[in-house]
Design an enzyme around this catalytic site. Structure first.
Site, PDB file in Angstrom:
ATOM      1  N   GLU A 185       0.855  -1.186   0.000  1.00 37.32           N
ATOM      2  CA  GLU A 185       0.000   0.000   0.000  1.00 37.32           C
ATOM      3  C   GLU A 185       0.893   1.239   0.000  1.00 37.32           C
ATOM      4  O   GLU A 185       1.856   1.310   0.758  1.00 37.32           O
ATOM      5  CB  GLU A 185      -0.892   0.036   1.246  1.00 37.32           C
ATOM      6  CG  GLU A 185      -1.980  -1.016   1.261  1.00 37.32           C
ATOM      7  CD  GLU A 185      -3.253  -0.579   0.529  1.00 37.32           C
ATOM      8  OE1 GLU A 185      -3.293   0.570   0.021  1.00 37.32           O
ATOM      9  OE2 GLU A 185      -4.193  -1.394   0.476  1.00 37.32           O
ATOM     10  N   HIS A 203      -3.829  -3.222  -8.067  1.00 33.41           N
ATOM     11  CA  HIS A 203      -5.117  -3.712  -7.571  1.00 33.41           C
ATOM     12  C   HIS A 203      -6.200  -3.543  -8.645  1.00 33.41           C
ATOM     13  O   HIS A 203      -7.073  -4.381  -8.810  1.00 33.41           O
ATOM     14  CB  HIS A 203      -5.492  -2.930  -6.304  1.00 33.41           C
ATOM     15  CG  HIS A 203      -6.485  -3.643  -5.436  1.00 33.41           C
ATOM     16  ND1 HIS A 203      -7.053  -3.060  -4.334  1.00 33.41           N
ATOM     17  CD2 HIS A 203      -7.017  -4.902  -5.519  1.00 33.41           C
ATOM     18  CE1 HIS A 203      -7.885  -3.933  -3.760  1.00 33.41           C
ATOM     19  NE2 HIS A 203      -7.874  -5.040  -4.462  1.00 33.41           N
ATOM     20  N   ASP A 212      -7.171   1.566  -7.855  1.00 31.43           N
ATOM     21  CA  ASP A 212      -5.783   1.841  -7.447  1.00 31.43           C
ATOM     22  C   ASP A 212      -4.778   0.890  -8.085  1.00 31.43           C
ATOM     23  O   ASP A 212      -5.139  -0.253  -8.401  1.00 31.43           O
ATOM     24  CB  ASP A 212      -5.651   1.794  -5.909  1.00 31.43           C
ATOM     25  CG  ASP A 212      -6.105   0.475  -5.291  1.00 31.43           C
ATOM     26  OD1 ASP A 212      -7.167  -0.028  -5.696  1.00 31.43           O
ATOM     27  OD2 ASP A 212      -5.397  -0.043  -4.411  1.00 31.43           O
TER      28      ASP A 212
HETATM   29 ZN   LIG Z   1      -6.173  -1.539  -3.253  1.00 30.10          ZN
END
Ligand SMILES: [Zn+2]
Length: 301
Positions: free
Chosen positions: A170, A208, A218
């Protein structure tokens, strides 16, 4: 409170009370214990704001070890419902399974602290192996060999459980802003290490959005996929593009790259957010087709 909430509370209590403080626990010490428990909960704790959740992490890894240590044969039944004979004989040749994909995300949150909080609460049921802050600091939140909950319902090629085969990264970014230079630098260092340690092929660094086109945007059009491809993480189209042949079937090409084309407009948008970036409308222009043809030949030579 839902069941995961109860689990968490029990885990927290177990984590706390299983430490050495319990030895001192007598009636006279209840107040002292409560005060120190509150201190552990607060961010002013000398052990830091994540001391308690780190204990929960430790207990959960202990429970994973217990699962691995189970030495029982599979229970099998045949089509008539009769037991199939089975016996446990442990082999002596094995090691841990390795991650083979890296899935890149943006957090869509406003700060790194908010993300760390989200990933240390039970209720959201989400996590990632790494979080890369705007100042370049890399937070490692889960051992690479364990399964984080970052991909959700997703599909890439025939893989329908991306969490089981991937590392989730992330990046602290609200979704509408460029990634910082130092953040990308740290990300590249992390990817370099992961690629080397787990021997991950270039094609298997994806976003993703690629594996969940209907649900996720994203890491979005600001993400520097071109730079990553230059460093050997993922692919990017060549400068010089040739026209695809007349019989070029772009749906099949998207599918062969890995996209779930059951919703074609969503797959096209995901592809364009990754490989075109200047436009993510769900239609294929001639330029989009040229890019797809070029990229497709790298993924499916
Ligand atoms: Zn994501």
């Amino acid at each position: 409170m839902n069941i995961p909430g109860i689990d968490f509370l029990l885990s927290v209590l177990f984590a706390y009370f299983s430490n050495t403080h319990i030895i001192l626990m007598k009636n006279n010490y209840y107040i002292l214990l409560l005060v120190s428990a509150l201190a552990a909960f607060s961010s002013c704790s000398p052990k830091g704001p994540y001391a308690l959740t780190n204990k929960v992490y430790k207990h959960q890894t202990d429970s994973v070890v217990k699962v691995i240590e189970q030495a029982q044969p599979a229970t099998l039944v045949d089509s008539a419902g009769a037991a199939v004979p089975s016996e446990w004989v442990g082999t002596v040749n094995f090691n841990l399974r390795k991650p083979n994909y890296v899935i890149i995300h943006f957090t869509a949150q406003d700060s790194i602290r908010q993300t760390l909080k989200t990933f240390t609460l039970v209720r959201p049921q989400v996590s990632a192996h790494y979080v890369v802050a705007k100042d370049g600091k890399v937070f490692h939140m889960l051992n690479d060999y364990l399964r984080a909950w970052h991909a959700g319902i997703s599909k890439w090629g025939s893989i329908s459980d991306m969490n089981s085969c991937s590392i989730g990264i992330e990046i602290d970014n609200n979704g509408n802003e460029p990634f910082t230079e130092i953040q990308v630098k740290s990300l590249l260092a992390l990817l370099t290490q992961l690629k080397k340690v787990y021997n991950i092929p270039p094609a298997n660094f994806i976003g993703h959005q690629d594996i969940a086109p209907l649900r996720k945007p994203d890491p979005g059009p600001f993400f520097p996929w071109k730079l990553l491809a230059q460093k050997g993480f993922g692919y990017w189209s060549d400068e010089l593009l040739e026209l695809p042949p007349d019989n070029f079937d772009y749906t099949t090409a998207l599918k062969l790259i890995g996209y779930d084309t059951s919703n074609l407009p969503a797959a096209i948008t995901a592809f364009k957010r990754h490989f075109v970036q200047t436009d993510d409308t769900p239609t294929m222009t001639q330029l989009d087709l040229n890019i797809l043809y070029n990229v497709y030949r790298k993924y499916a030579p």
